[in-house]
Motif scaffolding. Sequence first.
Motif, mmCIF file in Angstrom:
data_model
loop_
_atom_site.group_PDB
_atom_site.id
_atom_site.type_symbol
_atom_site.label_atom_id
_atom_site.label_comp_id
_atom_site.label_asym_id
_atom_site.label_seq_id
_atom_site.Cartn_x
_atom_site.Cartn_y
_atom_site.Cartn_z
ATOM 1 N N ARG A 283 125.915 24.242 55.371
ATOM 2 C CA ARG A 283 125.663 25.483 56.093
ATOM 3 C C ARG A 283 126.952 26.270 56.282
ATOM 4 N NH1 ARG A 283 121.565 25.174 61.090
ATOM 5 N NH2 ARG A 283 122.356 27.308 61.127
ATOM 6 N N LEU A 284 126.893 27.538 55.886
ATOM 7 C CA LEU A 284 128.061 28.400 56.024
ATOM 8 C C LEU A 284 128.371 28.704 57.485
ATOM 9 C CD1 LEU A 284 127.322 30.922 53.136
ATOM 10 C CD2 LEU A 284 129.227 29.302 53.200
ATOM 11 N N ASP A 285 127.342 28.963 58.282
ATOM 12 C CA ASP A 285 127.551 29.391 59.664
ATOM 13 C C ASP A 285 127.995 28.257 60.570
ATOM 14 O OD1 ASP A 285 125.076 28.151 59.371
ATOM 15 O OD2 ASP A 285 124.051 29.437 60.821
ATOM 16 N N VAL A 286 127.482 27.082 60.353
ATOM 17 C CA VAL A 286 127.760 25.949 61.233
ATOM 18 C C VAL A 286 128.884 25.066 60.691
ATOM 19 C CG1 VAL A 286 126.788 23.822 62.195
ATOM 20 C CG2 VAL A 286 125.428 25.912 62.173
ATOM 21 N N ASP A 287 128.763 24.654 59.435
ATOM 22 C CA ASP A 287 129.710 23.713 58.853
ATOM 23 C C ASP A 287 131.002 24.383 58.393
ATOM 24 O OD1 ASP A 287 127.931 21.514 59.123
ATOM 25 O OD2 ASP A 287 126.863 22.159 57.328
ATOM 26 N N ILE A 288 130.863 25.367 57.535
ATOM 27 C CA ILE A 288 132.038 25.985 56.927
ATOM 28 C C ILE A 288 132.829 26.795 57.950
ATOM 29 C CG2 ILE A 288 132.877 27.493 55.098
ATOM 30 C CD1 ILE A 288 131.533 24.765 54.242
ATOM 31 N N ALA A 289 132.149 27.652 58.689
ATOM 32 C CA ALA A 289 132.837 28.479 59.684
ATOM 33 C C ALA A 289 133.516 27.620 60.745
ATOM 34 C CB ALA A 289 131.856 29.451 60.337
ATOM 35 N N GLY A 290 132.835 26.573 61.197
ATOM 36 C CA GLY A 290 133.415 25.712 62.218
ATOM 37 C C GLY A 290 134.645 24.976 61.728
ATOM 38 N N ALA A 291 134.556 24.408 60.524
ATOM 39 C CA ALA A 291 135.687 23.666 59.969
ATOM 40 C C ALA A 291 136.874 24.581 59.713
ATOM 41 C CB ALA A 291 135.267 22.964 58.683
ATOM 42 N N LYS A 292 136.609 25.773 59.175
ATOM 43 C CA LYS A 292 137.698 26.714 58.896
ATOM 44 C C LYS A 292 138.374 27.169 60.193
ATOM 45 C CE LYS A 292 138.668 28.449 55.486
ATOM 46 N NZ LYS A 292 139.782 28.104 54.573
ATOM 47 N N THR A 293 137.596 27.434 61.215
ATOM 48 C CA THR A 293 138.163 27.843 62.491
ATOM 49 C C THR A 293 139.039 26.736 63.079
ATOM 50 O OG1 THR A 293 136.249 29.260 62.919
ATOM 51 C CG2 THR A 293 137.619 28.691 64.806
ATOM 52 N N ALA A 294 138.666 25.487 62.804
ATOM 53 C CA ALA A 294 139.448 24.345 63.285
ATOM 54 C C ALA A 294 140.696 24.101 62.444
ATOM 55 C CB ALA A 294 138.575 23.092 63.296
ATOM 56 N N GLY A 295 140.861 24.862 61.360
ATOM 57 C CA GLY A 295 142.051 24.729 60.524
ATOM 58 C C GLY A 295 141.913 23.773 59.368
ATOM 59 N N MET A 296 140.688 23.300 59.115
ATOM 60 C CA MET A 296 140.448 22.360 58.015
ATOM 61 C C MET A 296 140.117 23.114 56.735
ATOM 62 S SD MET A 296 137.930 19.904 60.260
ATOM 63 C CE MET A 296 137.663 18.635 59.008
ATOM 64 N N CYS A 297 140.272 22.451 55.602
ATOM 65 C CA CYS A 297 139.699 22.961 54.367
ATOM 66 C C CYS A 297 138.187 22.703 54.420
ATOM 67 C CB CYS A 297 140.282 22.240 53.158
ATOM 68 S SG CYS A 297 141.906 22.841 52.662
ATOM 69 N N ALA A 298 137.411 23.566 53.784
ATOM 70 C CA ALA A 298 135.962 23.427 53.844
ATOM 71 C C ALA A 298 135.361 23.574 52.455
ATOM 72 C CB ALA A 298 135.364 24.476 54.783
ATOM 73 N N VAL A 299 134.494 22.635 52.102
ATOM 74 C CA VAL A 299 133.782 22.654 50.821
ATOM 75 C C VAL A 299 132.303 22.867 51.101
ATOM 76 C CG1 VAL A 299 133.185 21.360 48.745
ATOM 77 C CG2 VAL A 299 135.472 21.119 49.753
ATOM 78 N N TRP A 300 131.755 23.900 50.509
ATOM 79 C CA TRP A 300 130.335 24.219 50.702
ATOM 80 C C TRP A 300 129.519 23.511 49.631
ATOM 81 C CZ3 TRP A 300 127.720 29.463 49.239
ATOM 82 C CH2 TRP A 300 126.417 29.493 49.748
ATOM 83 N N PHE A 301 128.615 22.631 50.052
ATOM 84 C CA PHE A 301 127.689 21.966 49.128
ATOM 85 C C PHE A 301 126.463 22.865 48.987
ATOM 86 C CE2 PHE A 301 124.648 18.149 48.520
ATOM 87 C CZ PHE A 301 124.672 18.335 47.143
ATOM 88 N N ASN A 302 126.527 23.744 48.023
ATOM 89 C CA ASN A 302 125.481 24.761 47.830
ATOM 90 C C ASN A 302 124.459 24.267 46.816
ATOM 91 O OD1 ASN A 302 124.057 27.169 47.841
ATOM 92 N ND2 ASN A 302 125.431 28.167 46.387
ATOM 93 N N HIS A 303 123.727 23.230 47.195
ATOM 94 C CA HIS A 303 122.726 22.646 46.301
ATOM 95 C C HIS A 303 121.431 23.439 46.290
ATOM 96 C CE1 HIS A 303 120.632 21.042 49.864
ATOM 97 N NE2 HIS A 303 121.840 20.799 50.335
ATOM 98 N N TRP A 304 121.325 24.443 47.154
ATOM 99 C CA TRP A 304 120.064 25.178 47.308
ATOM 100 C C TRP A 304 120.137 26.612 46.810
ATOM 101 C CZ3 TRP A 304 120.330 29.069 51.188
ATOM 102 C CH2 TRP A 304 121.465 29.023 51.996
ATOM 103 N N GLY A 305 121.246 27.002 46.179
ATOM 104 C CA GLY A 305 121.338 28.332 45.577
ATOM 105 C C GLY A 305 121.558 29.458 46.560
ATOM 106 N N GLY A 306 122.309 29.209 47.638
ATOM 107 C CA GLY A 306 122.592 30.253 48.614
ATOM 108 C C GLY A 306 123.679 31.204 48.131
ATOM 109 N N THR A 307 123.933 32.239 48.911
ATOM 110 C CA THR A 307 124.970 33.204 48.575
ATOM 111 C C THR A 307 125.947 33.318 49.747
ATOM 112 O OG1 THR A 307 123.865 35.161 49.495
ATOM 113 C CG2 THR A 307 123.278 34.506 47.233
ATOM 114 N N LEU A 308 127.114 33.884 49.476
ATOM 115 C CA LEU A 308 128.136 34.060 50.496
ATOM 116 C C LEU A 308 127.958 35.344 51.301
ATOM 117 C CD1 LEU A 308 131.317 32.854 48.584
ATOM 118 C CD2 LEU A 308 130.383 31.852 50.672
#
Length: 240
Positions: free
Chosen positions: A179-204
């Motif tokens: 999830r971009l909103d929960v997983d990616i945004a949260g990890a990036k805000t915390a200063g981590m690198c974030a990898v999006w597992f886009n197995h469902w064909g979502g967009t940015l």
Amino acid sequence: MDMRSKPGVRAVFFDLDDTLCDTIGTREARARRAFECLCRLQSDLDAELLVRQALAPLAEPRSALGVRGVLKELGLLDKEAGIAALESVRHYYEPLCLFDGVQETIEELTSVYELGVITNWDSEDEQRRKIHQLGLDSRFRYFVVSAGAGYEKPDVRIFQHALSLAGVEPAEAVFVGDRLDVDIAGAKTAGMCAVWFNHWGGTLDGAPLGPDAVIGRFSELPEVIAGLATSRRYPPTFPT
């Protein structure tokens, strides 16, 4: 590629539901089990109709009304029959399965990095039972559930808690989620690198914070993490 030669990344954390395992794929089986239980207690209801209602999509991508939503509409959420229906699927994990490549990839990564899970759920016991059912409980040294941590993703404090347990700095950690909103945004805000597992064909489109990398298959992850270890920024590439 020899991942041991790549400095920088010391820990890799994962979301659980719909990242390691296909939780959404269990919706129909879980709804059917719950409403069969409900209809044994209230014979005036149609289980098949209720299943279809539970699977009705909502505005948010990949979301559905669900069993709880149907029970709420029926006014049964806090009634004996509704509680029994929910209880019938509380520990029903048989339909749950790992995504392709997860088992092999985790085994590969565990010899190189500290591994952990950061998951939102209202019961730590249920998530631990789930990871045990999947056969992965021995692979993750750190297992952080929002119910126990007191914070939910994307709150940076749940990520900081996991980092503290692992004894690593944000720049030394990668988070993998769907999830971009929960997983990616949260990890990036915390200063981590974030990898999006886009197995469902979502967009940015509309993503508050973009990922450092995008994968469509779990088998791509070791090479991506190795790239992040040396560059700190791995150019996103969308799977075809």
